[in-house]
Design a protein around this motif. Structure first.
Motif, PDB file in Angstrom:
ATOM      1  N   TYR A  62      63.218 -44.319 -33.119  1.00  0.00           N
ATOM      2  CA  TYR A  62      62.505 -45.107 -33.986  1.00  0.00           C
ATOM      3  C   TYR A  62      61.095 -45.447 -33.598  1.00  0.00           C
ATOM      4  N   SER A  63      60.144 -45.183 -34.301  1.00  0.00           N
ATOM      5  CA  SER A  63      58.636 -45.251 -33.901  1.00  0.00           C
ATOM      6  C   SER A  63      58.065 -46.367 -34.556  1.00  0.00           C
ATOM      7  N   PRO A  64      57.979 -47.735 -34.238  1.00  0.00           N
ATOM      8  CA  PRO A  64      57.590 -48.812 -35.223  1.00  0.00           C
ATOM      9  C   PRO A  64      56.251 -48.679 -35.338  1.00  0.00           C
ATOM     10  N   PRO A  65      55.723 -48.718 -36.730  1.00  0.00           N
ATOM     11  CA  PRO A  65      54.498 -48.508 -37.182  1.00  0.00           C
ATOM     12  C   PRO A  65      53.247 -48.951 -36.275  1.00  0.00           C
ATOM     13  N   ASN A  66      52.371 -48.360 -35.999  1.00  0.00           N
ATOM     14  CA  ASN A  66      51.155 -48.719 -35.083  1.00  0.00           C
ATOM     15  C   ASN A  66      51.370 -49.343 -33.842  1.00  0.00           C
ATOM     16  N   SER A  67      52.453 -48.991 -33.058  1.00  0.00           N
ATOM     17  CA  SER A  67      53.108 -49.399 -31.956  1.00  0.00           C
ATOM     18  C   SER A  67      52.760 -48.690 -30.791  1.00  0.00           C
ATOM     19  N   GLY A  68      52.765 -47.355 -30.911  1.00  0.00           N
ATOM     20  CA  GLY A  68      52.546 -46.193 -30.017  1.00  0.00           C
ATOM     21  C   GLY A  68      53.827 -46.064 -29.150  1.00  0.00           C
ATOM     22  N   ALA A  69      54.886 -46.645 -29.375  1.00  0.00           N
ATOM     23  CA  ALA A  69      56.106 -46.639 -28.619  1.00  0.00           C
ATOM     24  C   ALA A  69      57.273 -45.778 -29.600  1.00  0.00           C
ATOM     25  N   THR A  70      58.246 -45.333 -28.709  1.00  0.00           N
ATOM     26  CA  THR A  70      59.350 -44.781 -29.460  1.00  0.00           C
ATOM     27  C   THR A  70      60.357 -45.345 -28.683  1.00  0.00           C
ATOM     28  N   LEU A  71      61.357 -45.977 -29.738  1.00  0.00           N
ATOM     29  CA  LEU A  71      62.566 -46.680 -29.219  1.00  0.00           C
ATOM     30  C   LEU A  71      63.759 -45.724 -29.550  1.00  0.00           C
ATOM     31  N   TYR A  72      64.810 -45.861 -28.664  1.00  0.00           N
ATOM     32  CA  TYR A  72      65.835 -45.238 -28.765  1.00  0.00           C
ATOM     33  C   TYR A  72      67.004 -46.007 -28.766  1.00  0.00           C
ATOM     34  N   PHE A  73      67.963 -45.895 -29.784  1.00  0.00           N
ATOM     35  CA  PHE A  73      69.381 -46.750 -29.671  1.00  0.00           C
ATOM     36  C   PHE A  73      70.369 -45.529 -30.134  1.00  0.00           C
TER      37      PHE A  73
END
Length: 359
Positions: free
Chosen positions: A72-83
């Motif tokens: 999941y890449s939150p809008p405008n965050s520049g990060a990618t989270l994995y769950f």
């Protein structure tokens, strides 16, 4: 160069991997991030991350693989989270610099390097200011761990602020509390306790605290199951009757983008957002019509500690013995900090009559 392999896994172990780090990088510097992005993707009051040295990425233990995870890449965050796609646990991600942020709450064996030292040290709170939390959040309960003060850092680039979704920043005209995950795929409202519930047999175990019958009970929980399902040292729950939630929950308990996971088959059901990973609900069959709502997705105008909606149990943590085994220093500090916060904010520590939330 001497290295150490740290093993990570979620509740269902579908996400199971190692990070091999230089021993010179230990203990890892961990922080609690209180920004809206972290709260609404974990379902908790903060996330528990530590950046590992550049270039280090997960090495999966079969049958686990990248295919076991949802990104999941939150809008405008520049990060990618994995769950974990199966149980919803947040397991890590890449930050804006492409460096892996390890979730120190899911390390196998807890905070023990095997040689009398620690694998990580929590030394910082970030994004605690009112623009992010509304009230300081759980940082107010954790000013220090042991004799070491936990620093507070609020960078000029404030990131994802609190609140950040429609209707989250002002009291709702119908006096309901909005619950909404980061991506917005899960959204519902909670109403105040109704007289029909307060005076009913359904409230026989004391789900309404006598000190304020307009609020719901809330709990700080450090049990192993919740830790491995949220990816956070402490989970925070608001206890609400299902019939006080709108729109009505179906028998499956799933609405919108929610996915279901039976953490204890036949007795405990969990739900999380299948898009952003936020923990949403926990349902114990023996509690009847009461459901635990993850407070990280609640959008109270006054802040994340829900002072206008919750009576927090500050006398003790939920399942403190699990927390003591996993990270004793943190758990002891939180337990004492919760009591002090209760004295400062409410004039004394609060316990639940009959201990309904420990059933």
């Amino acid at each position: 160069m001497s290295t150490k392999a740290l093993t990570f896994h979620c509740h269902c172990r579908s996400a199971h991997f190692t990070l091999t780090v230089p021993t010179s990088s230990l203990p890892l510097r961990a922080h609690l991030c209180h920004c809206t992005l972290c709260r609404t993707t974990h379902g908790t009051t903060a996330s528990y991350h530590a950046a590992v040295p550049e270039g280090i990425k997960p090495s999966f233990i079969a049958p686990s693989s990248w295919d076991s995870l949802t990104a999941y890449s939150p809008p405008n965050s520049g990060a990618t989270l994995y769950f974990c796609s199966t149980c919803g646990c947040q397991v890590g991600g890449t930050n804006v610099h492409g460096i892996w942020d390890a979730v120190v709450s899911i390390v196998e064996g807890g905070n023990d390097d095997g040689e009398g030292g620690a694998l990580w040290v929590i030394d910082e709170h970030i994004y605690t200011e009112k623009g992010s939390t509304g009230d300081g959040g759980i940082a107010e309960l954790l000013p220090a761990i042991g004799k070491r003060e936990v620093r507070i850092w609020n960078p000029e680039d404030r990131g994802t602020e609190f609140p950040d979704t429609p209707n989250a920043g002002a009291a709702r005209k119908d006096d309901t509390l909005l619950a909404q995950c980061n991506c917005g795929g899960v959204s519902f409202t909670i109403s105040r306790p109704r007289e029909s519930f307060i005076n009913s047999p359904a409230n026989s175990k004391g789900w309404i605290h006598p000190s304020d019958k307009t609020k719901w009970l809330a709990l700080l929980d450090v049990c192993d199951d919740c830790r491995l399902l949220t990816g956070a040292h402490v989970s925070t729950w608001l206890f609400v009757p299902i019939d006080h939630i709108t729109p009505p929950l179906p028998e499956s308990l799933s609405i919108g983008s929610m996915k279901r996971y039976d953490s204890t088959p036949g007795s405990v059901i969990r739900t999380f957002c299948g898009t952003c990973g936020a923990t949403v609900l926990c349902f114990y069959g023996k509690r009847g019509g009461i459901v635990d709502v993850a407070t990280g997705i609640l959008r109270a105008p006054e802040g994340v500690m829900l002072r206008e909606w919750a009576v927090w149990r500050t006398a003790r943590l939920g399942f403190a013995e699990d927390g003591m085994k996993y990270d004793r220093a943190f758990t002891e500090a939180l337990e004492e900090g919760a009591k002090e916060w209760g004295r400062r904010v409410h004039g004394g520590v609060v316990d639940f009559p009959g201990g309904p939330a420990d059933d």
